[in-house]
Motif scaffolding. Structure first.
Motif, PDB file in Angstrom:
ATOM      1  N   ALA A 123      22.348  -7.170   0.741  1.00  0.00           N
ATOM      2  CA  ALA A 123      22.685  -7.619   2.200  1.00  0.00           C
ATOM      3  C   ALA A 123      24.108  -6.977   2.532  1.00  0.00           C
ATOM      4  N   THR A 124      24.669  -6.646   3.778  1.00  0.00           N
ATOM      5  CA  THR A 124      26.014  -6.335   3.734  1.00  0.00           C
ATOM      6  C   THR A 124      27.104  -7.184   3.173  1.00  0.00           C
ATOM      7  N   GLU A 125      26.847  -8.425   3.333  1.00  0.00           N
ATOM      8  CA  GLU A 125      27.924  -9.482   2.783  1.00  0.00           C
ATOM      9  C   GLU A 125      28.004  -9.645   1.094  1.00  0.00           C
ATOM     10  N   VAL A 126      26.668  -9.137   0.367  1.00  0.00           N
ATOM     11  CA  VAL A 126      26.594  -9.254  -1.005  1.00  0.00           C
ATOM     12  C   VAL A 126      25.735  -8.217  -1.383  1.00  0.00           C
ATOM     13  N   LEU A 127      25.882  -7.379  -2.527  1.00  0.00           N
ATOM     14  CA  LEU A 127      25.259  -6.441  -3.286  1.00  0.00           C
ATOM     15  C   LEU A 127      25.408  -6.757  -4.744  1.00  0.00           C
ATOM     16  N   GLY A 128      24.365  -6.738  -5.375  1.00  0.00           N
ATOM     17  CA  GLY A 128      24.455  -6.727  -6.896  1.00  0.00           C
ATOM     18  C   GLY A 128      23.894  -7.939  -7.761  1.00  0.00           C
ATOM     19  N   SER A 129      23.564  -9.143  -6.942  1.00  0.00           N
ATOM     20  CA  SER A 129      22.852 -10.241  -7.614  1.00  0.00           C
ATOM     21  C   SER A 129      21.748  -9.760  -8.077  1.00  0.00           C
ATOM     22  N   LEU A 130      20.817  -9.276  -7.327  1.00  0.00           N
ATOM     23  CA  LEU A 130      19.446  -8.619  -7.628  1.00  0.00           C
ATOM     24  C   LEU A 130      19.352  -7.109  -7.752  1.00  0.00           C
ATOM     25  N   THR A 131      18.595  -6.804  -8.775  1.00  0.00           N
ATOM     26  CA  THR A 131      18.350  -5.589  -8.830  1.00  0.00           C
ATOM     27  C   THR A 131      16.647  -5.170  -8.819  1.00  0.00           C
ATOM     28  N   TYR A 132      16.188  -4.150  -8.823  1.00  0.00           N
ATOM     29  CA  TYR A 132      14.652  -3.752  -8.428  1.00  0.00           C
ATOM     30  C   TYR A 132      13.816  -4.634  -9.283  1.00  0.00           C
ATOM     31  N   GLY A 133      12.836  -4.888  -8.567  1.00  0.00           N
ATOM     32  CA  GLY A 133      11.557  -5.460  -9.041  1.00  0.00           C
ATOM     33  C   GLY A 133      10.843  -4.504  -9.822  1.00  0.00           C
ATOM     34  N   LEU A 134       9.711  -4.896 -10.728  1.00  0.00           N
ATOM     35  CA  LEU A 134       9.130  -3.974 -11.688  1.00  0.00           C
ATOM     36  C   LEU A 134       7.695  -3.986 -11.081  1.00  0.00           C
ATOM     37  N   LYS A 135       7.281  -4.475 -10.049  1.00  0.00           N
ATOM     38  CA  LYS A 135       5.843  -4.884  -9.289  1.00  0.00           C
ATOM     39  C   LYS A 135       5.805  -4.551  -8.119  1.00  0.00           C
ATOM     40  N   PRO A 136       4.605  -4.066  -7.539  1.00  0.00           N
ATOM     41  CA  PRO A 136       4.535  -3.751  -6.277  1.00  0.00           C
ATOM     42  C   PRO A 136       4.783  -5.098  -5.359  1.00  0.00           C
ATOM     43  N   GLY A 137       5.188  -4.827  -4.225  1.00  0.00           N
ATOM     44  CA  GLY A 137       5.420  -6.132  -3.120  1.00  0.00           C
ATOM     45  C   GLY A 137       6.965  -6.361  -3.291  1.00  0.00           C
ATOM     46  N   VAL A 191       1.017 -11.855   6.347  1.00  0.00           N
ATOM     47  CA  VAL A 191      -0.224 -11.282   7.504  1.00  0.00           C
ATOM     48  C   VAL A 191       0.183  -9.759   7.723  1.00  0.00           C
ATOM     49  N   GLU A 192       1.204  -9.331   7.684  1.00  0.00           N
ATOM     50  CA  GLU A 192       1.277  -7.772   7.742  1.00  0.00           C
ATOM     51  C   GLU A 192       0.547  -6.890   6.632  1.00  0.00           C
ATOM     52  N   GLU A 193       0.921  -7.619   5.460  1.00  0.00           N
ATOM     53  CA  GLU A 193       0.281  -6.915   4.254  1.00  0.00           C
ATOM     54  C   GLU A 193      -1.495  -6.960   4.462  1.00  0.00           C
ATOM     55  N   ALA A 194      -1.787  -7.882   4.760  1.00  0.00           N
ATOM     56  CA  ALA A 194      -3.340  -8.443   5.081  1.00  0.00           C
ATOM     57  C   ALA A 194      -3.754  -7.328   5.945  1.00  0.00           C
ATOM     58  N   LEU A 195      -2.942  -7.083   7.220  1.00  0.00           N
ATOM     59  CA  LEU A 195      -3.605  -6.348   8.456  1.00  0.00           C
ATOM     60  C   LEU A 195      -3.697  -4.652   7.938  1.00  0.00           C
ATOM     61  N   VAL A 196      -2.547  -4.236   6.972  1.00  0.00           N
ATOM     62  CA  VAL A 196      -2.515  -2.917   6.469  1.00  0.00           C
ATOM     63  C   VAL A 196      -3.544  -2.770   5.331  1.00  0.00           C
ATOM     64  N   ALA A 197      -4.102  -3.576   4.724  1.00  0.00           N
ATOM     65  CA  ALA A 197      -4.850  -3.694   3.487  1.00  0.00           C
ATOM     66  C   ALA A 197      -6.253  -3.907   3.955  1.00  0.00           C
ATOM     67  N   CYS A 198      -6.508  -4.540   5.220  1.00  0.00           N
ATOM     68  CA  CYS A 198      -8.081  -4.775   5.632  1.00  0.00           C
ATOM     69  C   CYS A 198      -8.503  -3.632   6.579  1.00  0.00           C
ATOM     70  N   GLU A 209       0.808  -1.296  -0.045  1.00  0.00           N
ATOM     71  CA  GLU A 209       0.057  -0.100  -0.174  1.00  0.00           C
ATOM     72  C   GLU A 209       0.871   1.089   0.211  1.00  0.00           C
ATOM     73  N   LEU A 210       1.978   1.189   0.651  1.00  0.00           N
ATOM     74  CA  LEU A 210       2.973   2.257   0.774  1.00  0.00           C
ATOM     75  C   LEU A 210       3.612   2.723  -0.578  1.00  0.00           C
ATOM     76  N   GLN A 211       4.059   1.374  -1.299  1.00  0.00           N
ATOM     77  CA  GLN A 211       4.299   1.410  -2.669  1.00  0.00           C
ATOM     78  C   GLN A 211       3.475   2.262  -3.639  1.00  0.00           C
ATOM     79  N   GLU A 212       2.309   1.668  -3.357  1.00  0.00           N
ATOM     80  CA  GLU A 212       1.011   2.157  -4.436  1.00  0.00           C
ATOM     81  C   GLU A 212       1.039   3.961  -4.274  1.00  0.00           C
ATOM     82  N   GLN A 213       0.923   4.224  -2.912  1.00  0.00           N
ATOM     83  CA  GLN A 213       0.760   5.516  -2.584  1.00  0.00           C
ATOM     84  C   GLN A 213       1.771   6.480  -2.819  1.00  0.00           C
TER      85      GLN A 213
END
Length: 547
Positions: free
Chosen positions: A309-323, A415-422, A290-294
């Protein structure tokens, strides 16, 4: 093409010396100025006896001198050891004792947490502090560093495998570990991200990440490598950040979830022109959908999640969907494995393992921890993920945060996403597991509410979430907090919340145990006292083969 941090800076100096490296309080630092100041400090450190392999404690907020000090250390093949600015005396003293730094470079605003440390740990003549004369404290001023230093220019290339930085972890599981990175691992990380971040010299970056953390260190090194000017902030002032986006026409913004919530509130109250933004990034902790969408709606720029992570960065980049989704970078080596180390089928949850030249060198002076983390030559991240469509990979939970209720794994994020959304009054939500002798763990939740929240929000939220999730995923109860506790990294402090939840359960059990009987002389009950909120929800086991 991969470059070490020093070579990347010198490339910018040779190709565009008057190009803007960064802006700090409207003071423009060019690449030539940055390189010159770094060389000057390197000569001063050498004149003070600093040699390759020596550790230099850096204790400053985000300011130009912190960046200069990093490059000076890299030039000398010394080891930069940034200290967390949120740490107090009791936390800093043992860290400095372990480090045994050749020099301490700090600032007056933070020095009070170091001033009383014993000379045997940190000699007085090894301490140099910015703004030292301001408060009349008896400590060597920063300017004294440069007395007698050689004026001849000197810039030597960094050795690829030398220990460039020691980044201490937050220490939530005991004594903080020091994560080792070389000039090579830092350069490899930046190289992996170069194409996927889609940033160039045409961009203007605003990312108020702490320079003492890997997020701040790697991002500023990346922006200099890409030739993208950035705005540097010594603290997160939401009004100043929004003003800077408008004034400098910033195109990319990176921050933590809790910072976006504050920026969102201010932007709605006092709008700035943020139309220059192309996209925003968030990391370090899970950002509610919900924060992403707002943020996306308000700033007219998508907010994407990125993992590291402090130990490794670079293997993953940003996603293109909410979540909590990221994307696997081209040529990255990753695996998702089960408890036995076998790869899980596509779409199933497994622990993320990473391998490659960008992975950290190990934990300083901790062979056992290094061997455990790098079992089989792969770094075990401790993060549970699942593969999605194409190059997508979805974060599920930290292994240590997974709640196991009745033998079934429950993802806190779901569970956290459900609490915010409901419920519209719920701004933030965190759930933790509380030990239970029958079920293994029960679920307890914490929420923050909007200012206009009325009565009955907790009961309404629990009722609504019960209609949304399987009964075994519904929290036993919720506690309303004014704000969620954060770690030094800006992450939600789940350990502290878990301790709070356990204390609440114990208090309720004691209250139930000590309550007077309904009838005089009644025998004491043999039933186990109900935990907080247990009357709202019966014990529900997950169905066989459940999530």
């Amino acid at each position: 093409m991969k470059q070490t941090p020093v070579k990347a800076l010198m490339h910018q100096v040779h190709t565009r010396p008057q190009g803007t490296a960064f802006i700090f309080h409207e003071d423009v630092w060019t690449y030539e100025r940055l390189a010159s100041e770094a060389a000057r400090l390197a000569r001063a450190l050498a004149a003070r006896g600093v040699r390759a392999g020596d550790r230099i404690a850096l204790h400053m907020m985000n300011r130009p001198e912190m960046i200069v000090a990093y490059y000076a250390c890299f030039q000398l093949n010394a080891t930069a050891a940034p200290l967390r600015t949120a740490f107090k005396l009791a936390e800093l003293a043992p860290l400095l004792q372990r480090l045994g730094p050749a020099l301490y470079l700090g600032e007056m605003n933070l020095y009070h947490n170091v001033a009383s440390i014993d000379d045997a740990i940190l000699p007085q003549d090894r301490r140099f502090v910015l703004d030292a004369a301001r408060d009349g404290v008896d400590v060597q001023p920063w300017e004294l560093l440069f007395e007698g230093a050689d004026n001849e220019p000197s810039f030597t290339p960094s050795e690829l495998q030398h220990l460039a930085v020691l980044i201490n972890t937050s220490g939530t599981t005991g004594q903080p570990k020091f994560v080792m990175h070389s000039a090579d691992t830092l350069g490899e990380s930046i190289g992996l991200l170069a194409d996927s971040l889609n940033v160039s010299h045409k961009d203007v970056i605003i990312a108020p990440m702490p320079l003492a953390h890997i997020s701040g260190l790697l991002t500023f090194l990346a922006w200099i490598d890409y030739g993208a000017p950035f705005v540097l902030f010594d603290s997160l002032d939401t009004e100043a950040v929004l003003d800077a986006i408008e004034r400098n026409r910033c195109t990319v913004f990176g921050s933590f979830p809790f910072q976006y919530a504050a920026l969102l509130e201010l932007q709605r109250a006092e709008p700035r022109d943020t139309s220059s933004l192309r996209y925003c990034l968030t990391g370090a902790d899970v950002c509610p959908i919900e924060l992403q969408e707002q943020v996306t709606s308000t700033f007219k720029a998508p907010l994407y999640n990125i993992w590291g992570a402090t130990e490794v960065l670079g293997s993953l980049t940003y996603g293109l969907k909410p979540g909590p989704v990221a994307r696997i970078v081209k040529d990255a080596e990753i695996r998702l494995v089960d408890e036995s180390g076998a790869e899980v089928p596509h779409g199933e949850v497994g622990e993320l393992l990473v391998r490659g030249p960008h992975v950290f060198m190990g934990y300083w002076n901790d062979t056992q921890a290094t061997e455990q983390a790098m079992e089989g030559g792969w770094y075990h991240t401790g993060d549970l993920m699942r593969r999605g469509e194409g190059d997508e990979i979805w974060f599920v939970a930290r292994k240590k945060d997974i709640i196991i209720r009745g033998g079934t794994n429950i993802s806190p994020i779901e569970v956290e996403e459900a609490l915010v959304a409901c419920h519209p009054a719920v701004k933030e939500a965190v759930v933790v597991g509380v030990p239970d002798p029958v079920l293994g763990e029960r679920i307890f939740g914490f929420v923050t509410l909007a200012e206009a929240a009325g009565e009955g929000v907790v009961s309404e939220t629990l009722k609504n979430v019960a209609a949304r999730l399987a009964a075994y995923k519904v929290p036993e109860d919720l506690k309303v907090l004014e704000k969620l506790p954060l770690t030094a990294l800006g992450k939600i402090d789940r350990k502290k919340l878990g301790e709070t939840a356990s204390d609440l359960f114990k208090t309720d059990q004691a209250r139930t145990r000590d309550a007077p009987s309904r009838s005089k002389g009644a025998a004491p009950s043999r039933r186990r006292p109900k935990p907080v909120g247990a009357s709202k929800q019966p014990i529900v086991m997950a169905p066989q083969g459940g999530e």
